[in-house]
Design a protein around this motif. Structure first.
Motif, PDB file in Angstrom:
ATOM      1  N   GLN A   1      12.830  -4.082  -2.418  1.00  0.00           N
ATOM      2  CA  GLN A   1      14.208  -4.922  -3.012  1.00  0.00           C
ATOM      3  C   GLN A   1      14.677  -5.296  -1.732  1.00  0.00           C
ATOM      4  O   GLN A   1      15.146  -4.299  -0.799  1.00  0.00           O
ATOM      5  CB  GLN A   1      14.988  -4.083  -3.968  1.00  0.00           C
ATOM      6  CG  GLN A   1      14.615  -3.705  -5.035  1.00  0.00           C
ATOM      7  CD  GLN A   1      15.485  -3.138  -6.248  1.00  0.00           C
ATOM      8  OE1 GLN A   1      16.722  -3.129  -5.914  1.00  0.00           O
ATOM      9  NE2 GLN A   1      15.168  -2.507  -7.204  1.00  0.00           N
ATOM     10  N   GLY A   2      15.402  -6.469  -1.632  1.00  0.00           N
ATOM     11  CA  GLY A   2      16.301  -6.920  -0.385  1.00  0.00           C
ATOM     12  C   GLY A   2      15.393  -7.096   0.542  1.00  0.00           C
ATOM     13  O   GLY A   2      14.408  -7.053   0.626  1.00  0.00           O
ATOM     14  N   GLN A   3      16.213  -7.609   1.760  1.00  0.00           N
ATOM     15  CA  GLN A   3      15.706  -7.803   2.997  1.00  0.00           C
ATOM     16  C   GLN A   3      14.999  -6.616   3.660  1.00  0.00           C
ATOM     17  O   GLN A   3      15.306  -5.637   3.130  1.00  0.00           O
ATOM     18  CB  GLN A   3      16.746  -8.171   3.858  1.00  0.00           C
ATOM     19  CG  GLN A   3      17.313  -9.450   3.496  1.00  0.00           C
ATOM     20  CD  GLN A   3      18.701  -9.767   4.713  1.00  0.00           C
ATOM     21  OE1 GLN A   3      19.888  -9.232   4.138  1.00  0.00           O
ATOM     22  NE2 GLN A   3      18.572 -10.603   5.256  1.00  0.00           N
ATOM     23  N   PHE A   4      13.908  -6.911   4.624  1.00  0.00           N
ATOM     24  CA  PHE A   4      13.042  -5.864   5.220  1.00  0.00           C
ATOM     25  C   PHE A   4      12.386  -4.642   4.308  1.00  0.00           C
ATOM     26  O   PHE A   4      11.821  -3.840   4.494  1.00  0.00           O
ATOM     27  CB  PHE A   4      13.969  -5.045   6.075  1.00  0.00           C
ATOM     28  CG  PHE A   4      15.162  -5.724   6.776  1.00  0.00           C
ATOM     29  CD1 PHE A   4      14.853  -6.827   7.544  1.00  0.00           C
ATOM     30  CD2 PHE A   4      16.532  -5.498   6.711  1.00  0.00           C
ATOM     31  CE1 PHE A   4      15.783  -7.680   8.216  1.00  0.00           C
ATOM     32  CE2 PHE A   4      17.509  -6.336   7.118  1.00  0.00           C
ATOM     33  CZ  PHE A   4      17.323  -7.319   8.071  1.00  0.00           C
TER      34      PHE A   4
ATOM     35  N   PHE B   1      20.014  -4.886   1.742  1.00  0.00           N
ATOM     36  CA  PHE B   1      18.753  -4.097   2.172  1.00  0.00           C
ATOM     37  C   PHE B   1      18.909  -2.382   1.808  1.00  0.00           C
ATOM     38  O   PHE B   1      20.243  -1.993   2.115  1.00  0.00           O
ATOM     39  CB  PHE B   1      18.222  -4.267   3.569  1.00  0.00           C
ATOM     40  CG  PHE B   1      19.357  -4.144   4.697  1.00  0.00           C
ATOM     41  CD1 PHE B   1      19.411  -2.948   5.379  1.00  0.00           C
ATOM     42  CD2 PHE B   1      20.262  -5.140   5.044  1.00  0.00           C
ATOM     43  CE1 PHE B   1      20.220  -2.692   6.264  1.00  0.00           C
ATOM     44  CE2 PHE B   1      21.160  -4.907   6.005  1.00  0.00           C
ATOM     45  CZ  PHE B   1      21.350  -3.697   6.533  1.00  0.00           C
ATOM     46  N   LEU B   2      17.765  -1.945   1.602  1.00  0.00           N
ATOM     47  CA  LEU B   2      18.046  -0.307   1.365  1.00  0.00           C
ATOM     48  C   LEU B   2      17.918   0.441   2.734  1.00  0.00           C
ATOM     49  O   LEU B   2      17.296  -0.031   3.653  1.00  0.00           O
ATOM     50  CB  LEU B   2      16.638  -0.006   0.553  1.00  0.00           C
ATOM     51  CG  LEU B   2      16.413  -0.488  -0.761  1.00  0.00           C
ATOM     52  CD1 LEU B   2      15.146  -0.129  -1.401  1.00  0.00           C
ATOM     53  CD2 LEU B   2      17.600   0.432  -1.733  1.00  0.00           C
ATOM     54  N   VAL B   3      18.781   1.429   2.616  1.00  0.00           N
ATOM     55  CA  VAL B   3      18.919   2.180   3.752  1.00  0.00           C
ATOM     56  C   VAL B   3      18.532   3.529   3.716  1.00  0.00           C
ATOM     57  O   VAL B   3      18.619   4.641   4.490  1.00  0.00           O
ATOM     58  CB  VAL B   3      20.389   2.203   4.519  1.00  0.00           C
ATOM     59  CG1 VAL B   3      20.270   0.542   4.832  1.00  0.00           C
ATOM     60  CG2 VAL B   3      21.422   2.351   3.449  1.00  0.00           C
TER      61      VAL B   3
ATOM     62  N   PRO C   1       0.690  -1.258  -0.020  1.00  0.00           N
ATOM     63  CA  PRO C   1      -0.183  -0.131   0.045  1.00  0.00           C
ATOM     64  C   PRO C   1       0.802   1.195   0.035  1.00  0.00           C
ATOM     65  O   PRO C   1       0.502   2.282  -0.280  1.00  0.00           O
ATOM     66  CB  PRO C   1      -0.829  -0.112   1.158  1.00  0.00           C
ATOM     67  CG  PRO C   1      -0.018  -1.056   2.058  1.00  0.00           C
ATOM     68  CD  PRO C   1       0.542  -2.195   1.143  1.00  0.00           C
ATOM     69  N   ALA C   2       1.985   1.212   0.537  1.00  0.00           N
ATOM     70  CA  ALA C   2       2.880   2.345   0.495  1.00  0.00           C
ATOM     71  C   ALA C   2       3.588   2.828  -1.060  1.00  0.00           C
ATOM     72  O   ALA C   2       4.013   3.748  -1.084  1.00  0.00           O
ATOM     73  CB  ALA C   2       3.984   2.308   1.450  1.00  0.00           C
TER      74      ALA C   2
ATOM     75  N   GLU D   1      11.066   1.741   7.588  1.00  0.00           N
ATOM     76  CA  GLU D   1      12.191   2.057   7.345  1.00  0.00           C
ATOM     77  C   GLU D   1      13.075   1.549   8.771  1.00  0.00           C
ATOM     78  O   GLU D   1      12.567   1.923   9.947  1.00  0.00           O
ATOM     79  CB  GLU D   1      12.628   3.436   7.228  1.00  0.00           C
ATOM     80  CG  GLU D   1      11.789   3.904   5.878  1.00  0.00           C
ATOM     81  CD  GLU D   1      12.601   3.330   4.654  1.00  0.00           C
ATOM     82  OE1 GLU D   1      13.706   3.425   4.677  1.00  0.00           O
ATOM     83  OE2 GLU D   1      11.762   3.001   3.690  1.00  0.00           O
ATOM     84  N   LEU D   2      14.334   1.180   8.469  1.00  0.00           N
ATOM     85  CA  LEU D   2      15.215   0.717   9.718  1.00  0.00           C
ATOM     86  C   LEU D   2      15.828   2.237  10.235  1.00  0.00           C
ATOM     87  O   LEU D   2      15.972   2.923   9.459  1.00  0.00           O
ATOM     88  CB  LEU D   2      16.365  -0.249   9.293  1.00  0.00           C
ATOM     89  CG  LEU D   2      15.794  -1.681   8.882  1.00  0.00           C
ATOM     90  CD1 LEU D   2      17.096  -2.396   8.275  1.00  0.00           C
ATOM     91  CD2 LEU D   2      14.984  -2.268   9.713  1.00  0.00           C
ATOM     92  N   THR D   3      16.058   2.030  11.496  1.00  0.00           N
ATOM     93  CA  THR D   3      16.602   3.278  12.109  1.00  0.00           C
ATOM     94  C   THR D   3      18.029   2.931  12.072  1.00  0.00           C
ATOM     95  O   THR D   3      18.368   1.631  11.652  1.00  0.00           O
ATOM     96  CB  THR D   3      16.151   3.179  13.738  1.00  0.00           C
ATOM     97  OG1 THR D   3      16.544   2.112  14.254  1.00  0.00           O
ATOM     98  CG2 THR D   3      14.572   3.438  13.869  1.00  0.00           C
TER      99      THR D   3
END
Length: 145
Positions: free
Chosen positions: A11-14, A104-106, A5-6, A19-21
């Motif tokens: 791509q990648g993990q997570f 993973f994307l950061v 939905p976003a 979003e990861l901090t």
């Protein structure tokens, strides 16, 4: 049913998580370092799923044992390319070959226009599909302005 939905690039993990901090990123980096993985920081303005050749920021970090070194390189890359896709990639060379163990994307652009699904009719009843990034129609340095 919409599974993303976003509308974010996944791509990648997570990919489907929030979003990861930086603290969570540091824990993932340390997890990889504890297993002997070498990290690299990569960036692109063309996140097409088949684009595996992203630009590398700095050199691969083979001999690091502390996540702070990778985070430092990530911070520099974010400062240089704040509106591009940035990913962390961990390579596992324990079997004598380098294969990706984690990725993973950061970092993402503020606006992610996504992809168009294009259909091509082929002989008979064959349909071929391909994806094209909406941003790919703009010049390389202006895709996410």
């Amino acid at each position: 049913m919409m599974t993303n939905p976003a509308g974010r690039i996944t791509q990648g993990q997570f990919s489907f998580l929030p979003e990861l901090t930086d603290t969570e990123i540091k824990l993932q980096i340390q997890y990889g370092l504890d297993r002997g993985y070498a990290w690299s920081v990569e960036y692109t303005d063309d996140p097409h799923p088949r684009n595996t050749f992203w630009e590398m920021s700095g050199m691969p970090m083979f001999d690091l044992r502390d996540a702070a070194g990778v985070l430092g390189e990530l911070k520099e890359c974010r400062a240089a390319y704040p509106n591009l896709y940035i990913r962390l990639t961990a390579f596992d060379s324990t079997r004598g070959i380098e294969s990706i163990a984690m990725s993973f994307l950061v970092n993402r652009p503020k606006n992610e226009p996504g992809f168009a699904l294009e259909r091509q009719e082929a002989p008979g009843r064959t349909m071929r599909y391909t994806t094209r990034a909406y941003s790919a129609g703009r010049p390389e340095t202006q895709r996410y302005e």
